[in-house]
Scaffold this motif. Structure first.
Motif, PDB file in Angstrom:
ATOM      1  N   PRO A 135       0.873  -1.220  -0.027  1.00 35.13           N
ATOM      2  CA  PRO A 135       0.010   0.032  -0.087  1.00 35.13           C
ATOM      3  C   PRO A 135       0.931   1.258   0.092  1.00 35.13           C
ATOM      4  CG  PRO A 135      -0.259  -1.172   2.288  1.00 35.13           C
ATOM      5  CD  PRO A 135       0.713  -2.142   1.203  1.00 35.13           C
ATOM      6  N   LYS A 136       1.921   1.347   0.575  1.00 36.91           N
ATOM      7  CA  LYS A 136       2.665   2.534   0.768  1.00 36.91           C
ATOM      8  C   LYS A 136       3.198   2.888  -0.697  1.00 36.91           C
ATOM      9  CE  LYS A 136       4.397   2.334   5.402  1.00 36.91           C
ATOM     10  NZ  LYS A 136       5.728   2.181   6.539  1.00 36.91           N
ATOM     11  N   GLU A 137       3.730   1.716  -1.591  1.00 35.10           N
ATOM     12  CA  GLU A 137       4.242   2.035  -2.762  1.00 35.10           C
ATOM     13  C   GLU A 137       2.899   2.632  -3.712  1.00 35.10           C
ATOM     14  OE1 GLU A 137       6.828  -1.131  -4.371  1.00 35.10           O
ATOM     15  OE2 GLU A 137       6.719  -1.917  -2.433  1.00 35.10           O
ATOM     16  N   ALA A 138       1.736   2.183  -3.423  1.00 38.26           N
ATOM     17  CA  ALA A 138       0.617   2.391  -4.025  1.00 38.26           C
ATOM     18  C   ALA A 138       0.252   3.980  -3.949  1.00 38.26           C
ATOM     19  CB  ALA A 138      -0.634   1.539  -3.791  1.00 38.26           C
ATOM     20  N   LEU A 139       0.582   4.562  -2.889  1.00 45.08           N
ATOM     21  CA  LEU A 139       0.222   5.915  -2.464  1.00 45.08           C
ATOM     22  C   LEU A 139       0.671   6.891  -3.738  1.00 45.08           C
ATOM     23  CD1 LEU A 139       0.712   6.328   1.092  1.00 45.08           C
ATOM     24  CD2 LEU A 139      -1.272   5.726  -0.067  1.00 45.08           C
ATOM     25  N   PRO A 140       1.762   6.964  -4.134  1.00 43.15           N
ATOM     26  CA  PRO A 140       2.063   7.944  -5.297  1.00 43.15           C
ATOM     27  C   PRO A 140       1.421   7.802  -6.673  1.00 43.15           C
ATOM     28  CG  PRO A 140       4.082   7.086  -4.313  1.00 43.15           C
ATOM     29  CD  PRO A 140       3.026   6.314  -3.618  1.00 43.15           C
ATOM     30  N   PRO A 141       1.475   6.822  -7.202  1.00 43.26           N
ATOM     31  CA  PRO A 141       0.546   6.815  -8.343  1.00 43.26           C
ATOM     32  C   PRO A 141      -0.728   6.803  -8.127  1.00 43.26           C
ATOM     33  CG  PRO A 141       1.136   4.560  -7.834  1.00 43.26           C
ATOM     34  CD  PRO A 141       1.900   5.475  -6.897  1.00 43.26           C
ATOM     35  N   LEU A 142      -1.639   6.686  -7.022  1.00 40.73           N
ATOM     36  CA  LEU A 142      -2.975   6.794  -6.918  1.00 40.73           C
ATOM     37  C   LEU A 142      -3.163   8.377  -6.417  1.00 40.73           C
ATOM     38  CD1 LEU A 142      -4.039   3.839  -4.576  1.00 40.73           C
ATOM     39  CD2 LEU A 142      -4.764   4.153  -6.805  1.00 40.73           C
ATOM     40  N   ARG A 143      -2.307   8.821  -5.618  1.00 40.59           N
ATOM     41  CA  ARG A 143      -2.442  10.499  -5.509  1.00 40.59           C
ATOM     42  C   ARG A 143      -2.190  11.041  -6.734  1.00 40.59           C
ATOM     43  NH1 ARG A 143       1.620   9.826  -0.839  1.00 40.59           N
ATOM     44  NH2 ARG A 143       0.287  10.288   0.923  1.00 40.59           N
ATOM     45  N   GLU A 144      -1.298  10.571  -7.809  1.00 35.29           N
ATOM     46  CA  GLU A 144      -1.343  11.499  -9.238  1.00 35.29           C
ATOM     47  C   GLU A 144      -2.446  11.160  -9.970  1.00 35.29           C
ATOM     48  OE1 GLU A 144       2.017  11.802 -12.688  1.00 35.29           O
ATOM     49  OE2 GLU A 144       2.271  10.298 -10.987  1.00 35.29           O
ATOM     50  N   ALA A 145      -3.345   9.794  -9.931  1.00 36.37           N
ATOM     51  CA  ALA A 145      -4.377   9.439 -10.473  1.00 36.37           C
ATOM     52  C   ALA A 145      -5.436  10.430 -10.029  1.00 36.37           C
ATOM     53  CB  ALA A 145      -4.575   8.017 -10.249  1.00 36.37           C
ATOM     54  N   VAL A 146      -5.649  10.572  -8.812  1.00 37.55           N
ATOM     55  CA  VAL A 146      -6.658  11.311  -8.294  1.00 37.55           C
ATOM     56  C   VAL A 146      -6.471  12.717  -8.678  1.00 37.55           C
ATOM     57  CG1 VAL A 146      -7.702  12.630  -6.307  1.00 37.55           C
ATOM     58  CG2 VAL A 146      -7.174  10.087  -6.103  1.00 37.55           C
ATOM     59  N   ALA A 147      -5.446  13.565  -8.780  1.00 35.71           N
ATOM     60  CA  ALA A 147      -4.968  14.794  -9.068  1.00 35.71           C
ATOM     61  C   ALA A 147      -5.410  14.995 -10.653  1.00 35.71           C
ATOM     62  CB  ALA A 147      -3.573  15.237  -8.789  1.00 35.71           C
ATOM     63  N   LYS A 148      -4.963  13.894 -11.500  1.00 29.01           N
ATOM     64  CA  LYS A 148      -5.211  14.146 -12.972  1.00 29.01           C
ATOM     65  C   LYS A 148      -6.625  13.879 -13.452  1.00 29.01           C
ATOM     66  CE  LYS A 148      -0.251  13.370 -14.051  1.00 29.01           C
ATOM     67  NZ  LYS A 148       0.083  14.670 -14.238  1.00 29.01           N
ATOM     68  N   SER A 149      -7.414  13.038 -12.363  1.00 30.54           N
ATOM     69  CA  SER A 149      -8.733  12.875 -12.848  1.00 30.54           C
ATOM     70  C   SER A 149      -9.811  13.745 -12.105  1.00 30.54           C
ATOM     71  CB  SER A 149      -9.160  11.360 -12.416  1.00 30.54           C
ATOM     72  OG  SER A 149      -9.007  11.312 -11.039  1.00 30.54           O
ATOM     73  N   ARG A 150      -9.001  14.997 -11.516  1.00 31.85           N
ATOM     74  CA  ARG A 150      -9.829  16.053 -10.876  1.00 31.85           C
ATOM     75  C   ARG A 150     -10.774  15.426  -9.513  1.00 31.85           C
ATOM     76  NH1 ARG A 150     -11.767  19.743 -15.812  1.00 31.85           N
ATOM     77  NH2 ARG A 150      -9.741  20.218 -16.710  1.00 31.85           N
ATOM     78  N   SER A 151     -10.071  14.518  -8.880  1.00 33.58           N
ATOM     79  CA  SER A 151     -10.753  13.654  -7.726  1.00 33.58           C
ATOM     80  C   SER A 151     -11.948  12.905  -8.209  1.00 33.58           C
ATOM     81  CB  SER A 151     -11.251  14.703  -6.561  1.00 33.58           C
ATOM     82  OG  SER A 151     -10.184  15.554  -6.351  1.00 33.58           O
ATOM     83  N   GLN A 152     -11.818  12.157  -9.156  1.00 31.95           N
ATOM     84  CA  GLN A 152     -12.780  11.034  -9.683  1.00 31.95           C
ATOM     85  C   GLN A 152     -12.764  10.165  -8.282  1.00 31.95           C
ATOM     86  OE1 GLN A 152     -13.378   8.000 -10.127  1.00 31.95           O
ATOM     87  NE2 GLN A 152     -15.362   8.134 -11.381  1.00 31.95           N
ATOM     88  N   PRO A 153     -14.241  10.147  -7.777  1.00 30.46           N
ATOM     89  CA  PRO A 153     -14.583   9.582  -6.678  1.00 30.46           C
ATOM     90  C   PRO A 153     -14.145   8.053  -6.726  1.00 30.46           C
ATOM     91  CG  PRO A 153     -16.670  10.006  -7.847  1.00 30.46           C
ATOM     92  CD  PRO A 153     -15.417  10.636  -8.472  1.00 30.46           C
ATOM     93  N   LEU A 154     -14.298   7.127  -7.450  1.00 30.87           N
ATOM     94  CA  LEU A 154     -13.887   5.928  -7.413  1.00 30.87           C
ATOM     95  C   LEU A 154     -12.450   5.738  -7.343  1.00 30.87           C
ATOM     96  CD1 LEU A 154     -16.018   4.225 -10.058  1.00 30.87           C
ATOM     97  CD2 LEU A 154     -16.365   4.156  -7.607  1.00 30.87           C
ATOM     98  N   ILE A 155     -11.751   6.638  -7.989  1.00 32.35           N
ATOM     99  CA  ILE A 155     -10.175   6.363  -7.942  1.00 32.35           C
ATOM    100  C   ILE A 155      -9.958   6.954  -6.336  1.00 32.35           C
ATOM    101  CG2 ILE A 155      -8.268   7.495  -8.654  1.00 32.35           C
ATOM    102  CD1 ILE A 155      -9.302   7.573 -11.386  1.00 32.35           C
ATOM    103  N   ALA A 156     -10.494   8.275  -5.874  1.00 30.73           N
ATOM    104  CA  ALA A 156     -10.402   8.774  -4.536  1.00 30.73           C
ATOM    105  C   ALA A 156     -10.381   7.684  -3.409  1.00 30.73           C
ATOM    106  CB  ALA A 156     -11.225   9.912  -4.308  1.00 30.73           C
ATOM    107  N   ALA A 157     -11.669   6.804  -3.871  1.00 33.57           N
ATOM    108  CA  ALA A 157     -11.874   6.006  -2.501  1.00 33.57           C
ATOM    109  C   ALA A 157     -10.877   4.962  -2.801  1.00 33.57           C
ATOM    110  CB  ALA A 157     -13.235   5.118  -3.054  1.00 33.57           C
ATOM    111  N   THR A 158     -10.165   4.527  -3.725  1.00 32.76           N
ATOM    112  CA  THR A 158      -8.941   3.522  -3.629  1.00 32.76           C
ATOM    113  C   THR A 158      -7.879   4.048  -3.109  1.00 32.76           C
ATOM    114  OG1 THR A 158     -10.003   2.607  -5.955  1.00 32.76           O
ATOM    115  CG2 THR A 158      -7.622   2.111  -5.153  1.00 32.76           C
TER     116      THR A 158
END
Length: 467
Positions: free
Chosen positions: A336-359
């Motif tokens: 999970p720690k390694e997952a944080l950077p790509p997921l944070r970037e995905a949330v930012a680039k998707s404008r806080s898409q809710p499903l991605i934000a939940a992940t």
């Protein structure tokens, strides 16, 4: 006096025949009658955005606003779609797998939109009422004949009435389907989308009927819920070929995105070995890499899955869905720690898409680092504010509240979660009442808990009465 016991015996049997005809009519409406909650709803940010972009031009063509009709994906391999008394279209995964192009799916969506605009899911009661009237009349006439001593004649009247009632209902259904076909053709035309895909998909359905020896002659039309596929194809072809949009090329961006989603779905639902045969490593296209990434991940080969994702990111480092997939694989592989950077970037680039934000919220909690819980609460609150129908997001938010000692809001989050899950009314009621006890009376959260309590209590009472 001797007729009285006979009459009473037949009076007990008659409602069973009525129940049988009503159950038959309900079975005919299998896809409309089965609530979406009885199916497995698959949620994916990229897929839902594609469906919305495919549906919105049709929705506008029908005189509605963009976003007013939503499309949901069900994890069922059947080739079908339906509407269920609302402005929501439910598409089966098997339909996406069977479709070769986005235009084929849009043809189906236009047809289902025709059902929505026509109010067919609501008006189906008209057809059922007319059929039930015929059935009831035949039961009364049959019972009277039986009481008068004509047992065989009475049963014949009842059975003939049931057959007539079912025929009436099926005819009503076929008219609705033909109306939806015509309306769908109008919406495709007004949206500037060719009807080629619609005809192609109907041809696929006809080929399936041929494969399973479904007769296409007029004698068989009486027992069908839909018009014969050959007739539908002929009727629609006459409309489509003269339409200005007939020769219009398909939208290349929609088609490109559809092939990605189709491959992603295949990788998610199909046996990994079959996926890897269908998309061999010699195929370096984006859809193929997408499918293999899911196949390798499901086969517990995270490094191979991540290698495919890295190849995808090499084509576009800013694609939020590629970044989301990378984070998902890392998270579900116990990193999970390694997952944080790509997921944070995905949330930012998707404008806080809710499903991605939940992940992302899930990954932050999964690190078990208290320092991450404040961020988890922030992203999860944003996720449920943008999409409050995600039970998993509510579950994660409940964990955050419980961790900080806010048991009342943890209970409210659980109530929201159970309220969204079918058959959990008792748990929703219990948690809503627990939340109300600790929240300031009259506050927005208290009012929300009260709303859930009222809805859940009513459902619990209905369930108790049915039992």
């Amino acid at each position: 006096m001797t007729a009285l016991p006979l009459h009473r015996t037949r009076a007990v049997r008659a409602p069973r025949h009525l129940i049988r005809i009503l159950l038959t009519m309900l079975a005919v409406l299998a896809f409309a009658a089965r609530p979406a909650m009885a199916q497995s709803i698959l949620r994916d940010a990229e897929t839902e955005q594609l469906f919305q972009d495919m549906m919105d031009p049709l929705t506008v063509a029908a005189g509605l606003q963009p976003g007013q009709v939503r499309v949901h994906l069900l994890g069922d391999r059947s080739i079908n779609a339906f509407v269920a008394g609302s402005q929501d279209v439910y598409v089966f995964a098997g339909l996406i797998e069977a479709a070769d192009t986005a235009e084929e799916v849009q043809g189906v969506l236009a047809h289902e939109l025709g059902h929505i605009i026509g109010g067919h899911a609501i008006r189906i009661n008209e057809g059922a009422s007319a059929a039930t009237g015929i059935s009831l009349l035949s039961l009364l006439l049959g019972a009277a004949a039986i009481a008068a001593g004509g047992g065989e004649a009475g049963m014949g009247i009842m059975m003939a009435g049931q057959q007539a009632a079912l025929g009436k209902f099926l005819a009503f259904s076929r008219v609705q389907e033909s109306t939806a076909d015509a309306a769908g053709a109008q919406y495709l035309s007004a949206a500037g989308i060719s009807g080629r895909g619609s005809l192609t998909f109907f041809k696929k359905l006809q080929n399936l009927e041929f494969r399973y020896a479904v007769k296409q002659d007029d004698d068989q039309a009486y027992g069908r819920t839909h018009p014969m596929s050959g007739d539908r194809i002929q009727t629609l072809r006459e409309v489509y070929v003269i339409d200005p949009a007939w020769e219009k090329p398909a939208d290349p961006d929609i088609e490109r995105r559809f092939q990605r989603v189709k491959a992603k779905l295949s990788g998610y639902m199909t046996d990994p070995d079959r996926t890897l045969r269908k998309y061999p490593e010699t195929d370096t296209s984006i859809p193929a890499r997408y499918a293999r990434a899911y196949a390798w991940h499901r086969s517990a080969y995270p490094q191979k899955a991540l290698a495919e994702v890295e190849a995808l990111l090499a084509t576009d480092r800013d694609d939020p869905y590629f970044l989301e997939l990378e984070g998902q694989i890392l998270l579900e592989s116990g990193r999970p720690k390694e997952a944080l950077p790509p997921l944070r970037e995905a949330v930012a680039k998707s404008r806080s898409q809710p499903l991605i934000a939940a992940t992302l919220g899930h990954a932050l909690i999964a690190t078990e680092d208290p320092a991450n819980f404040a961020e988890a609460e922030k992203v999860l609150r944003t996720a449920v504010a943008l999409d409050n129908k995600n039970p998993f997001a509510w579950y994660q938010l409940g964990i955050v509240y419980a961790n900080k000692g806010d048991q009342s809001r943890a209970a409210l989050a659980s109530a929201e979660r159970y309220n969204l899950q079918g058959g959990q009314a008792a748990l929703a009621l219990r948690n809503a009442e627990m939340a109300m006890q600790g929240l300031p009376q009259g506050s927005p959260d208290w009012i929300r808990a009260q709303d859930i309590s009222l809805v859940a209590r009513a459902e619990v009472e209905r369930t108790r009465k049915r039992r």
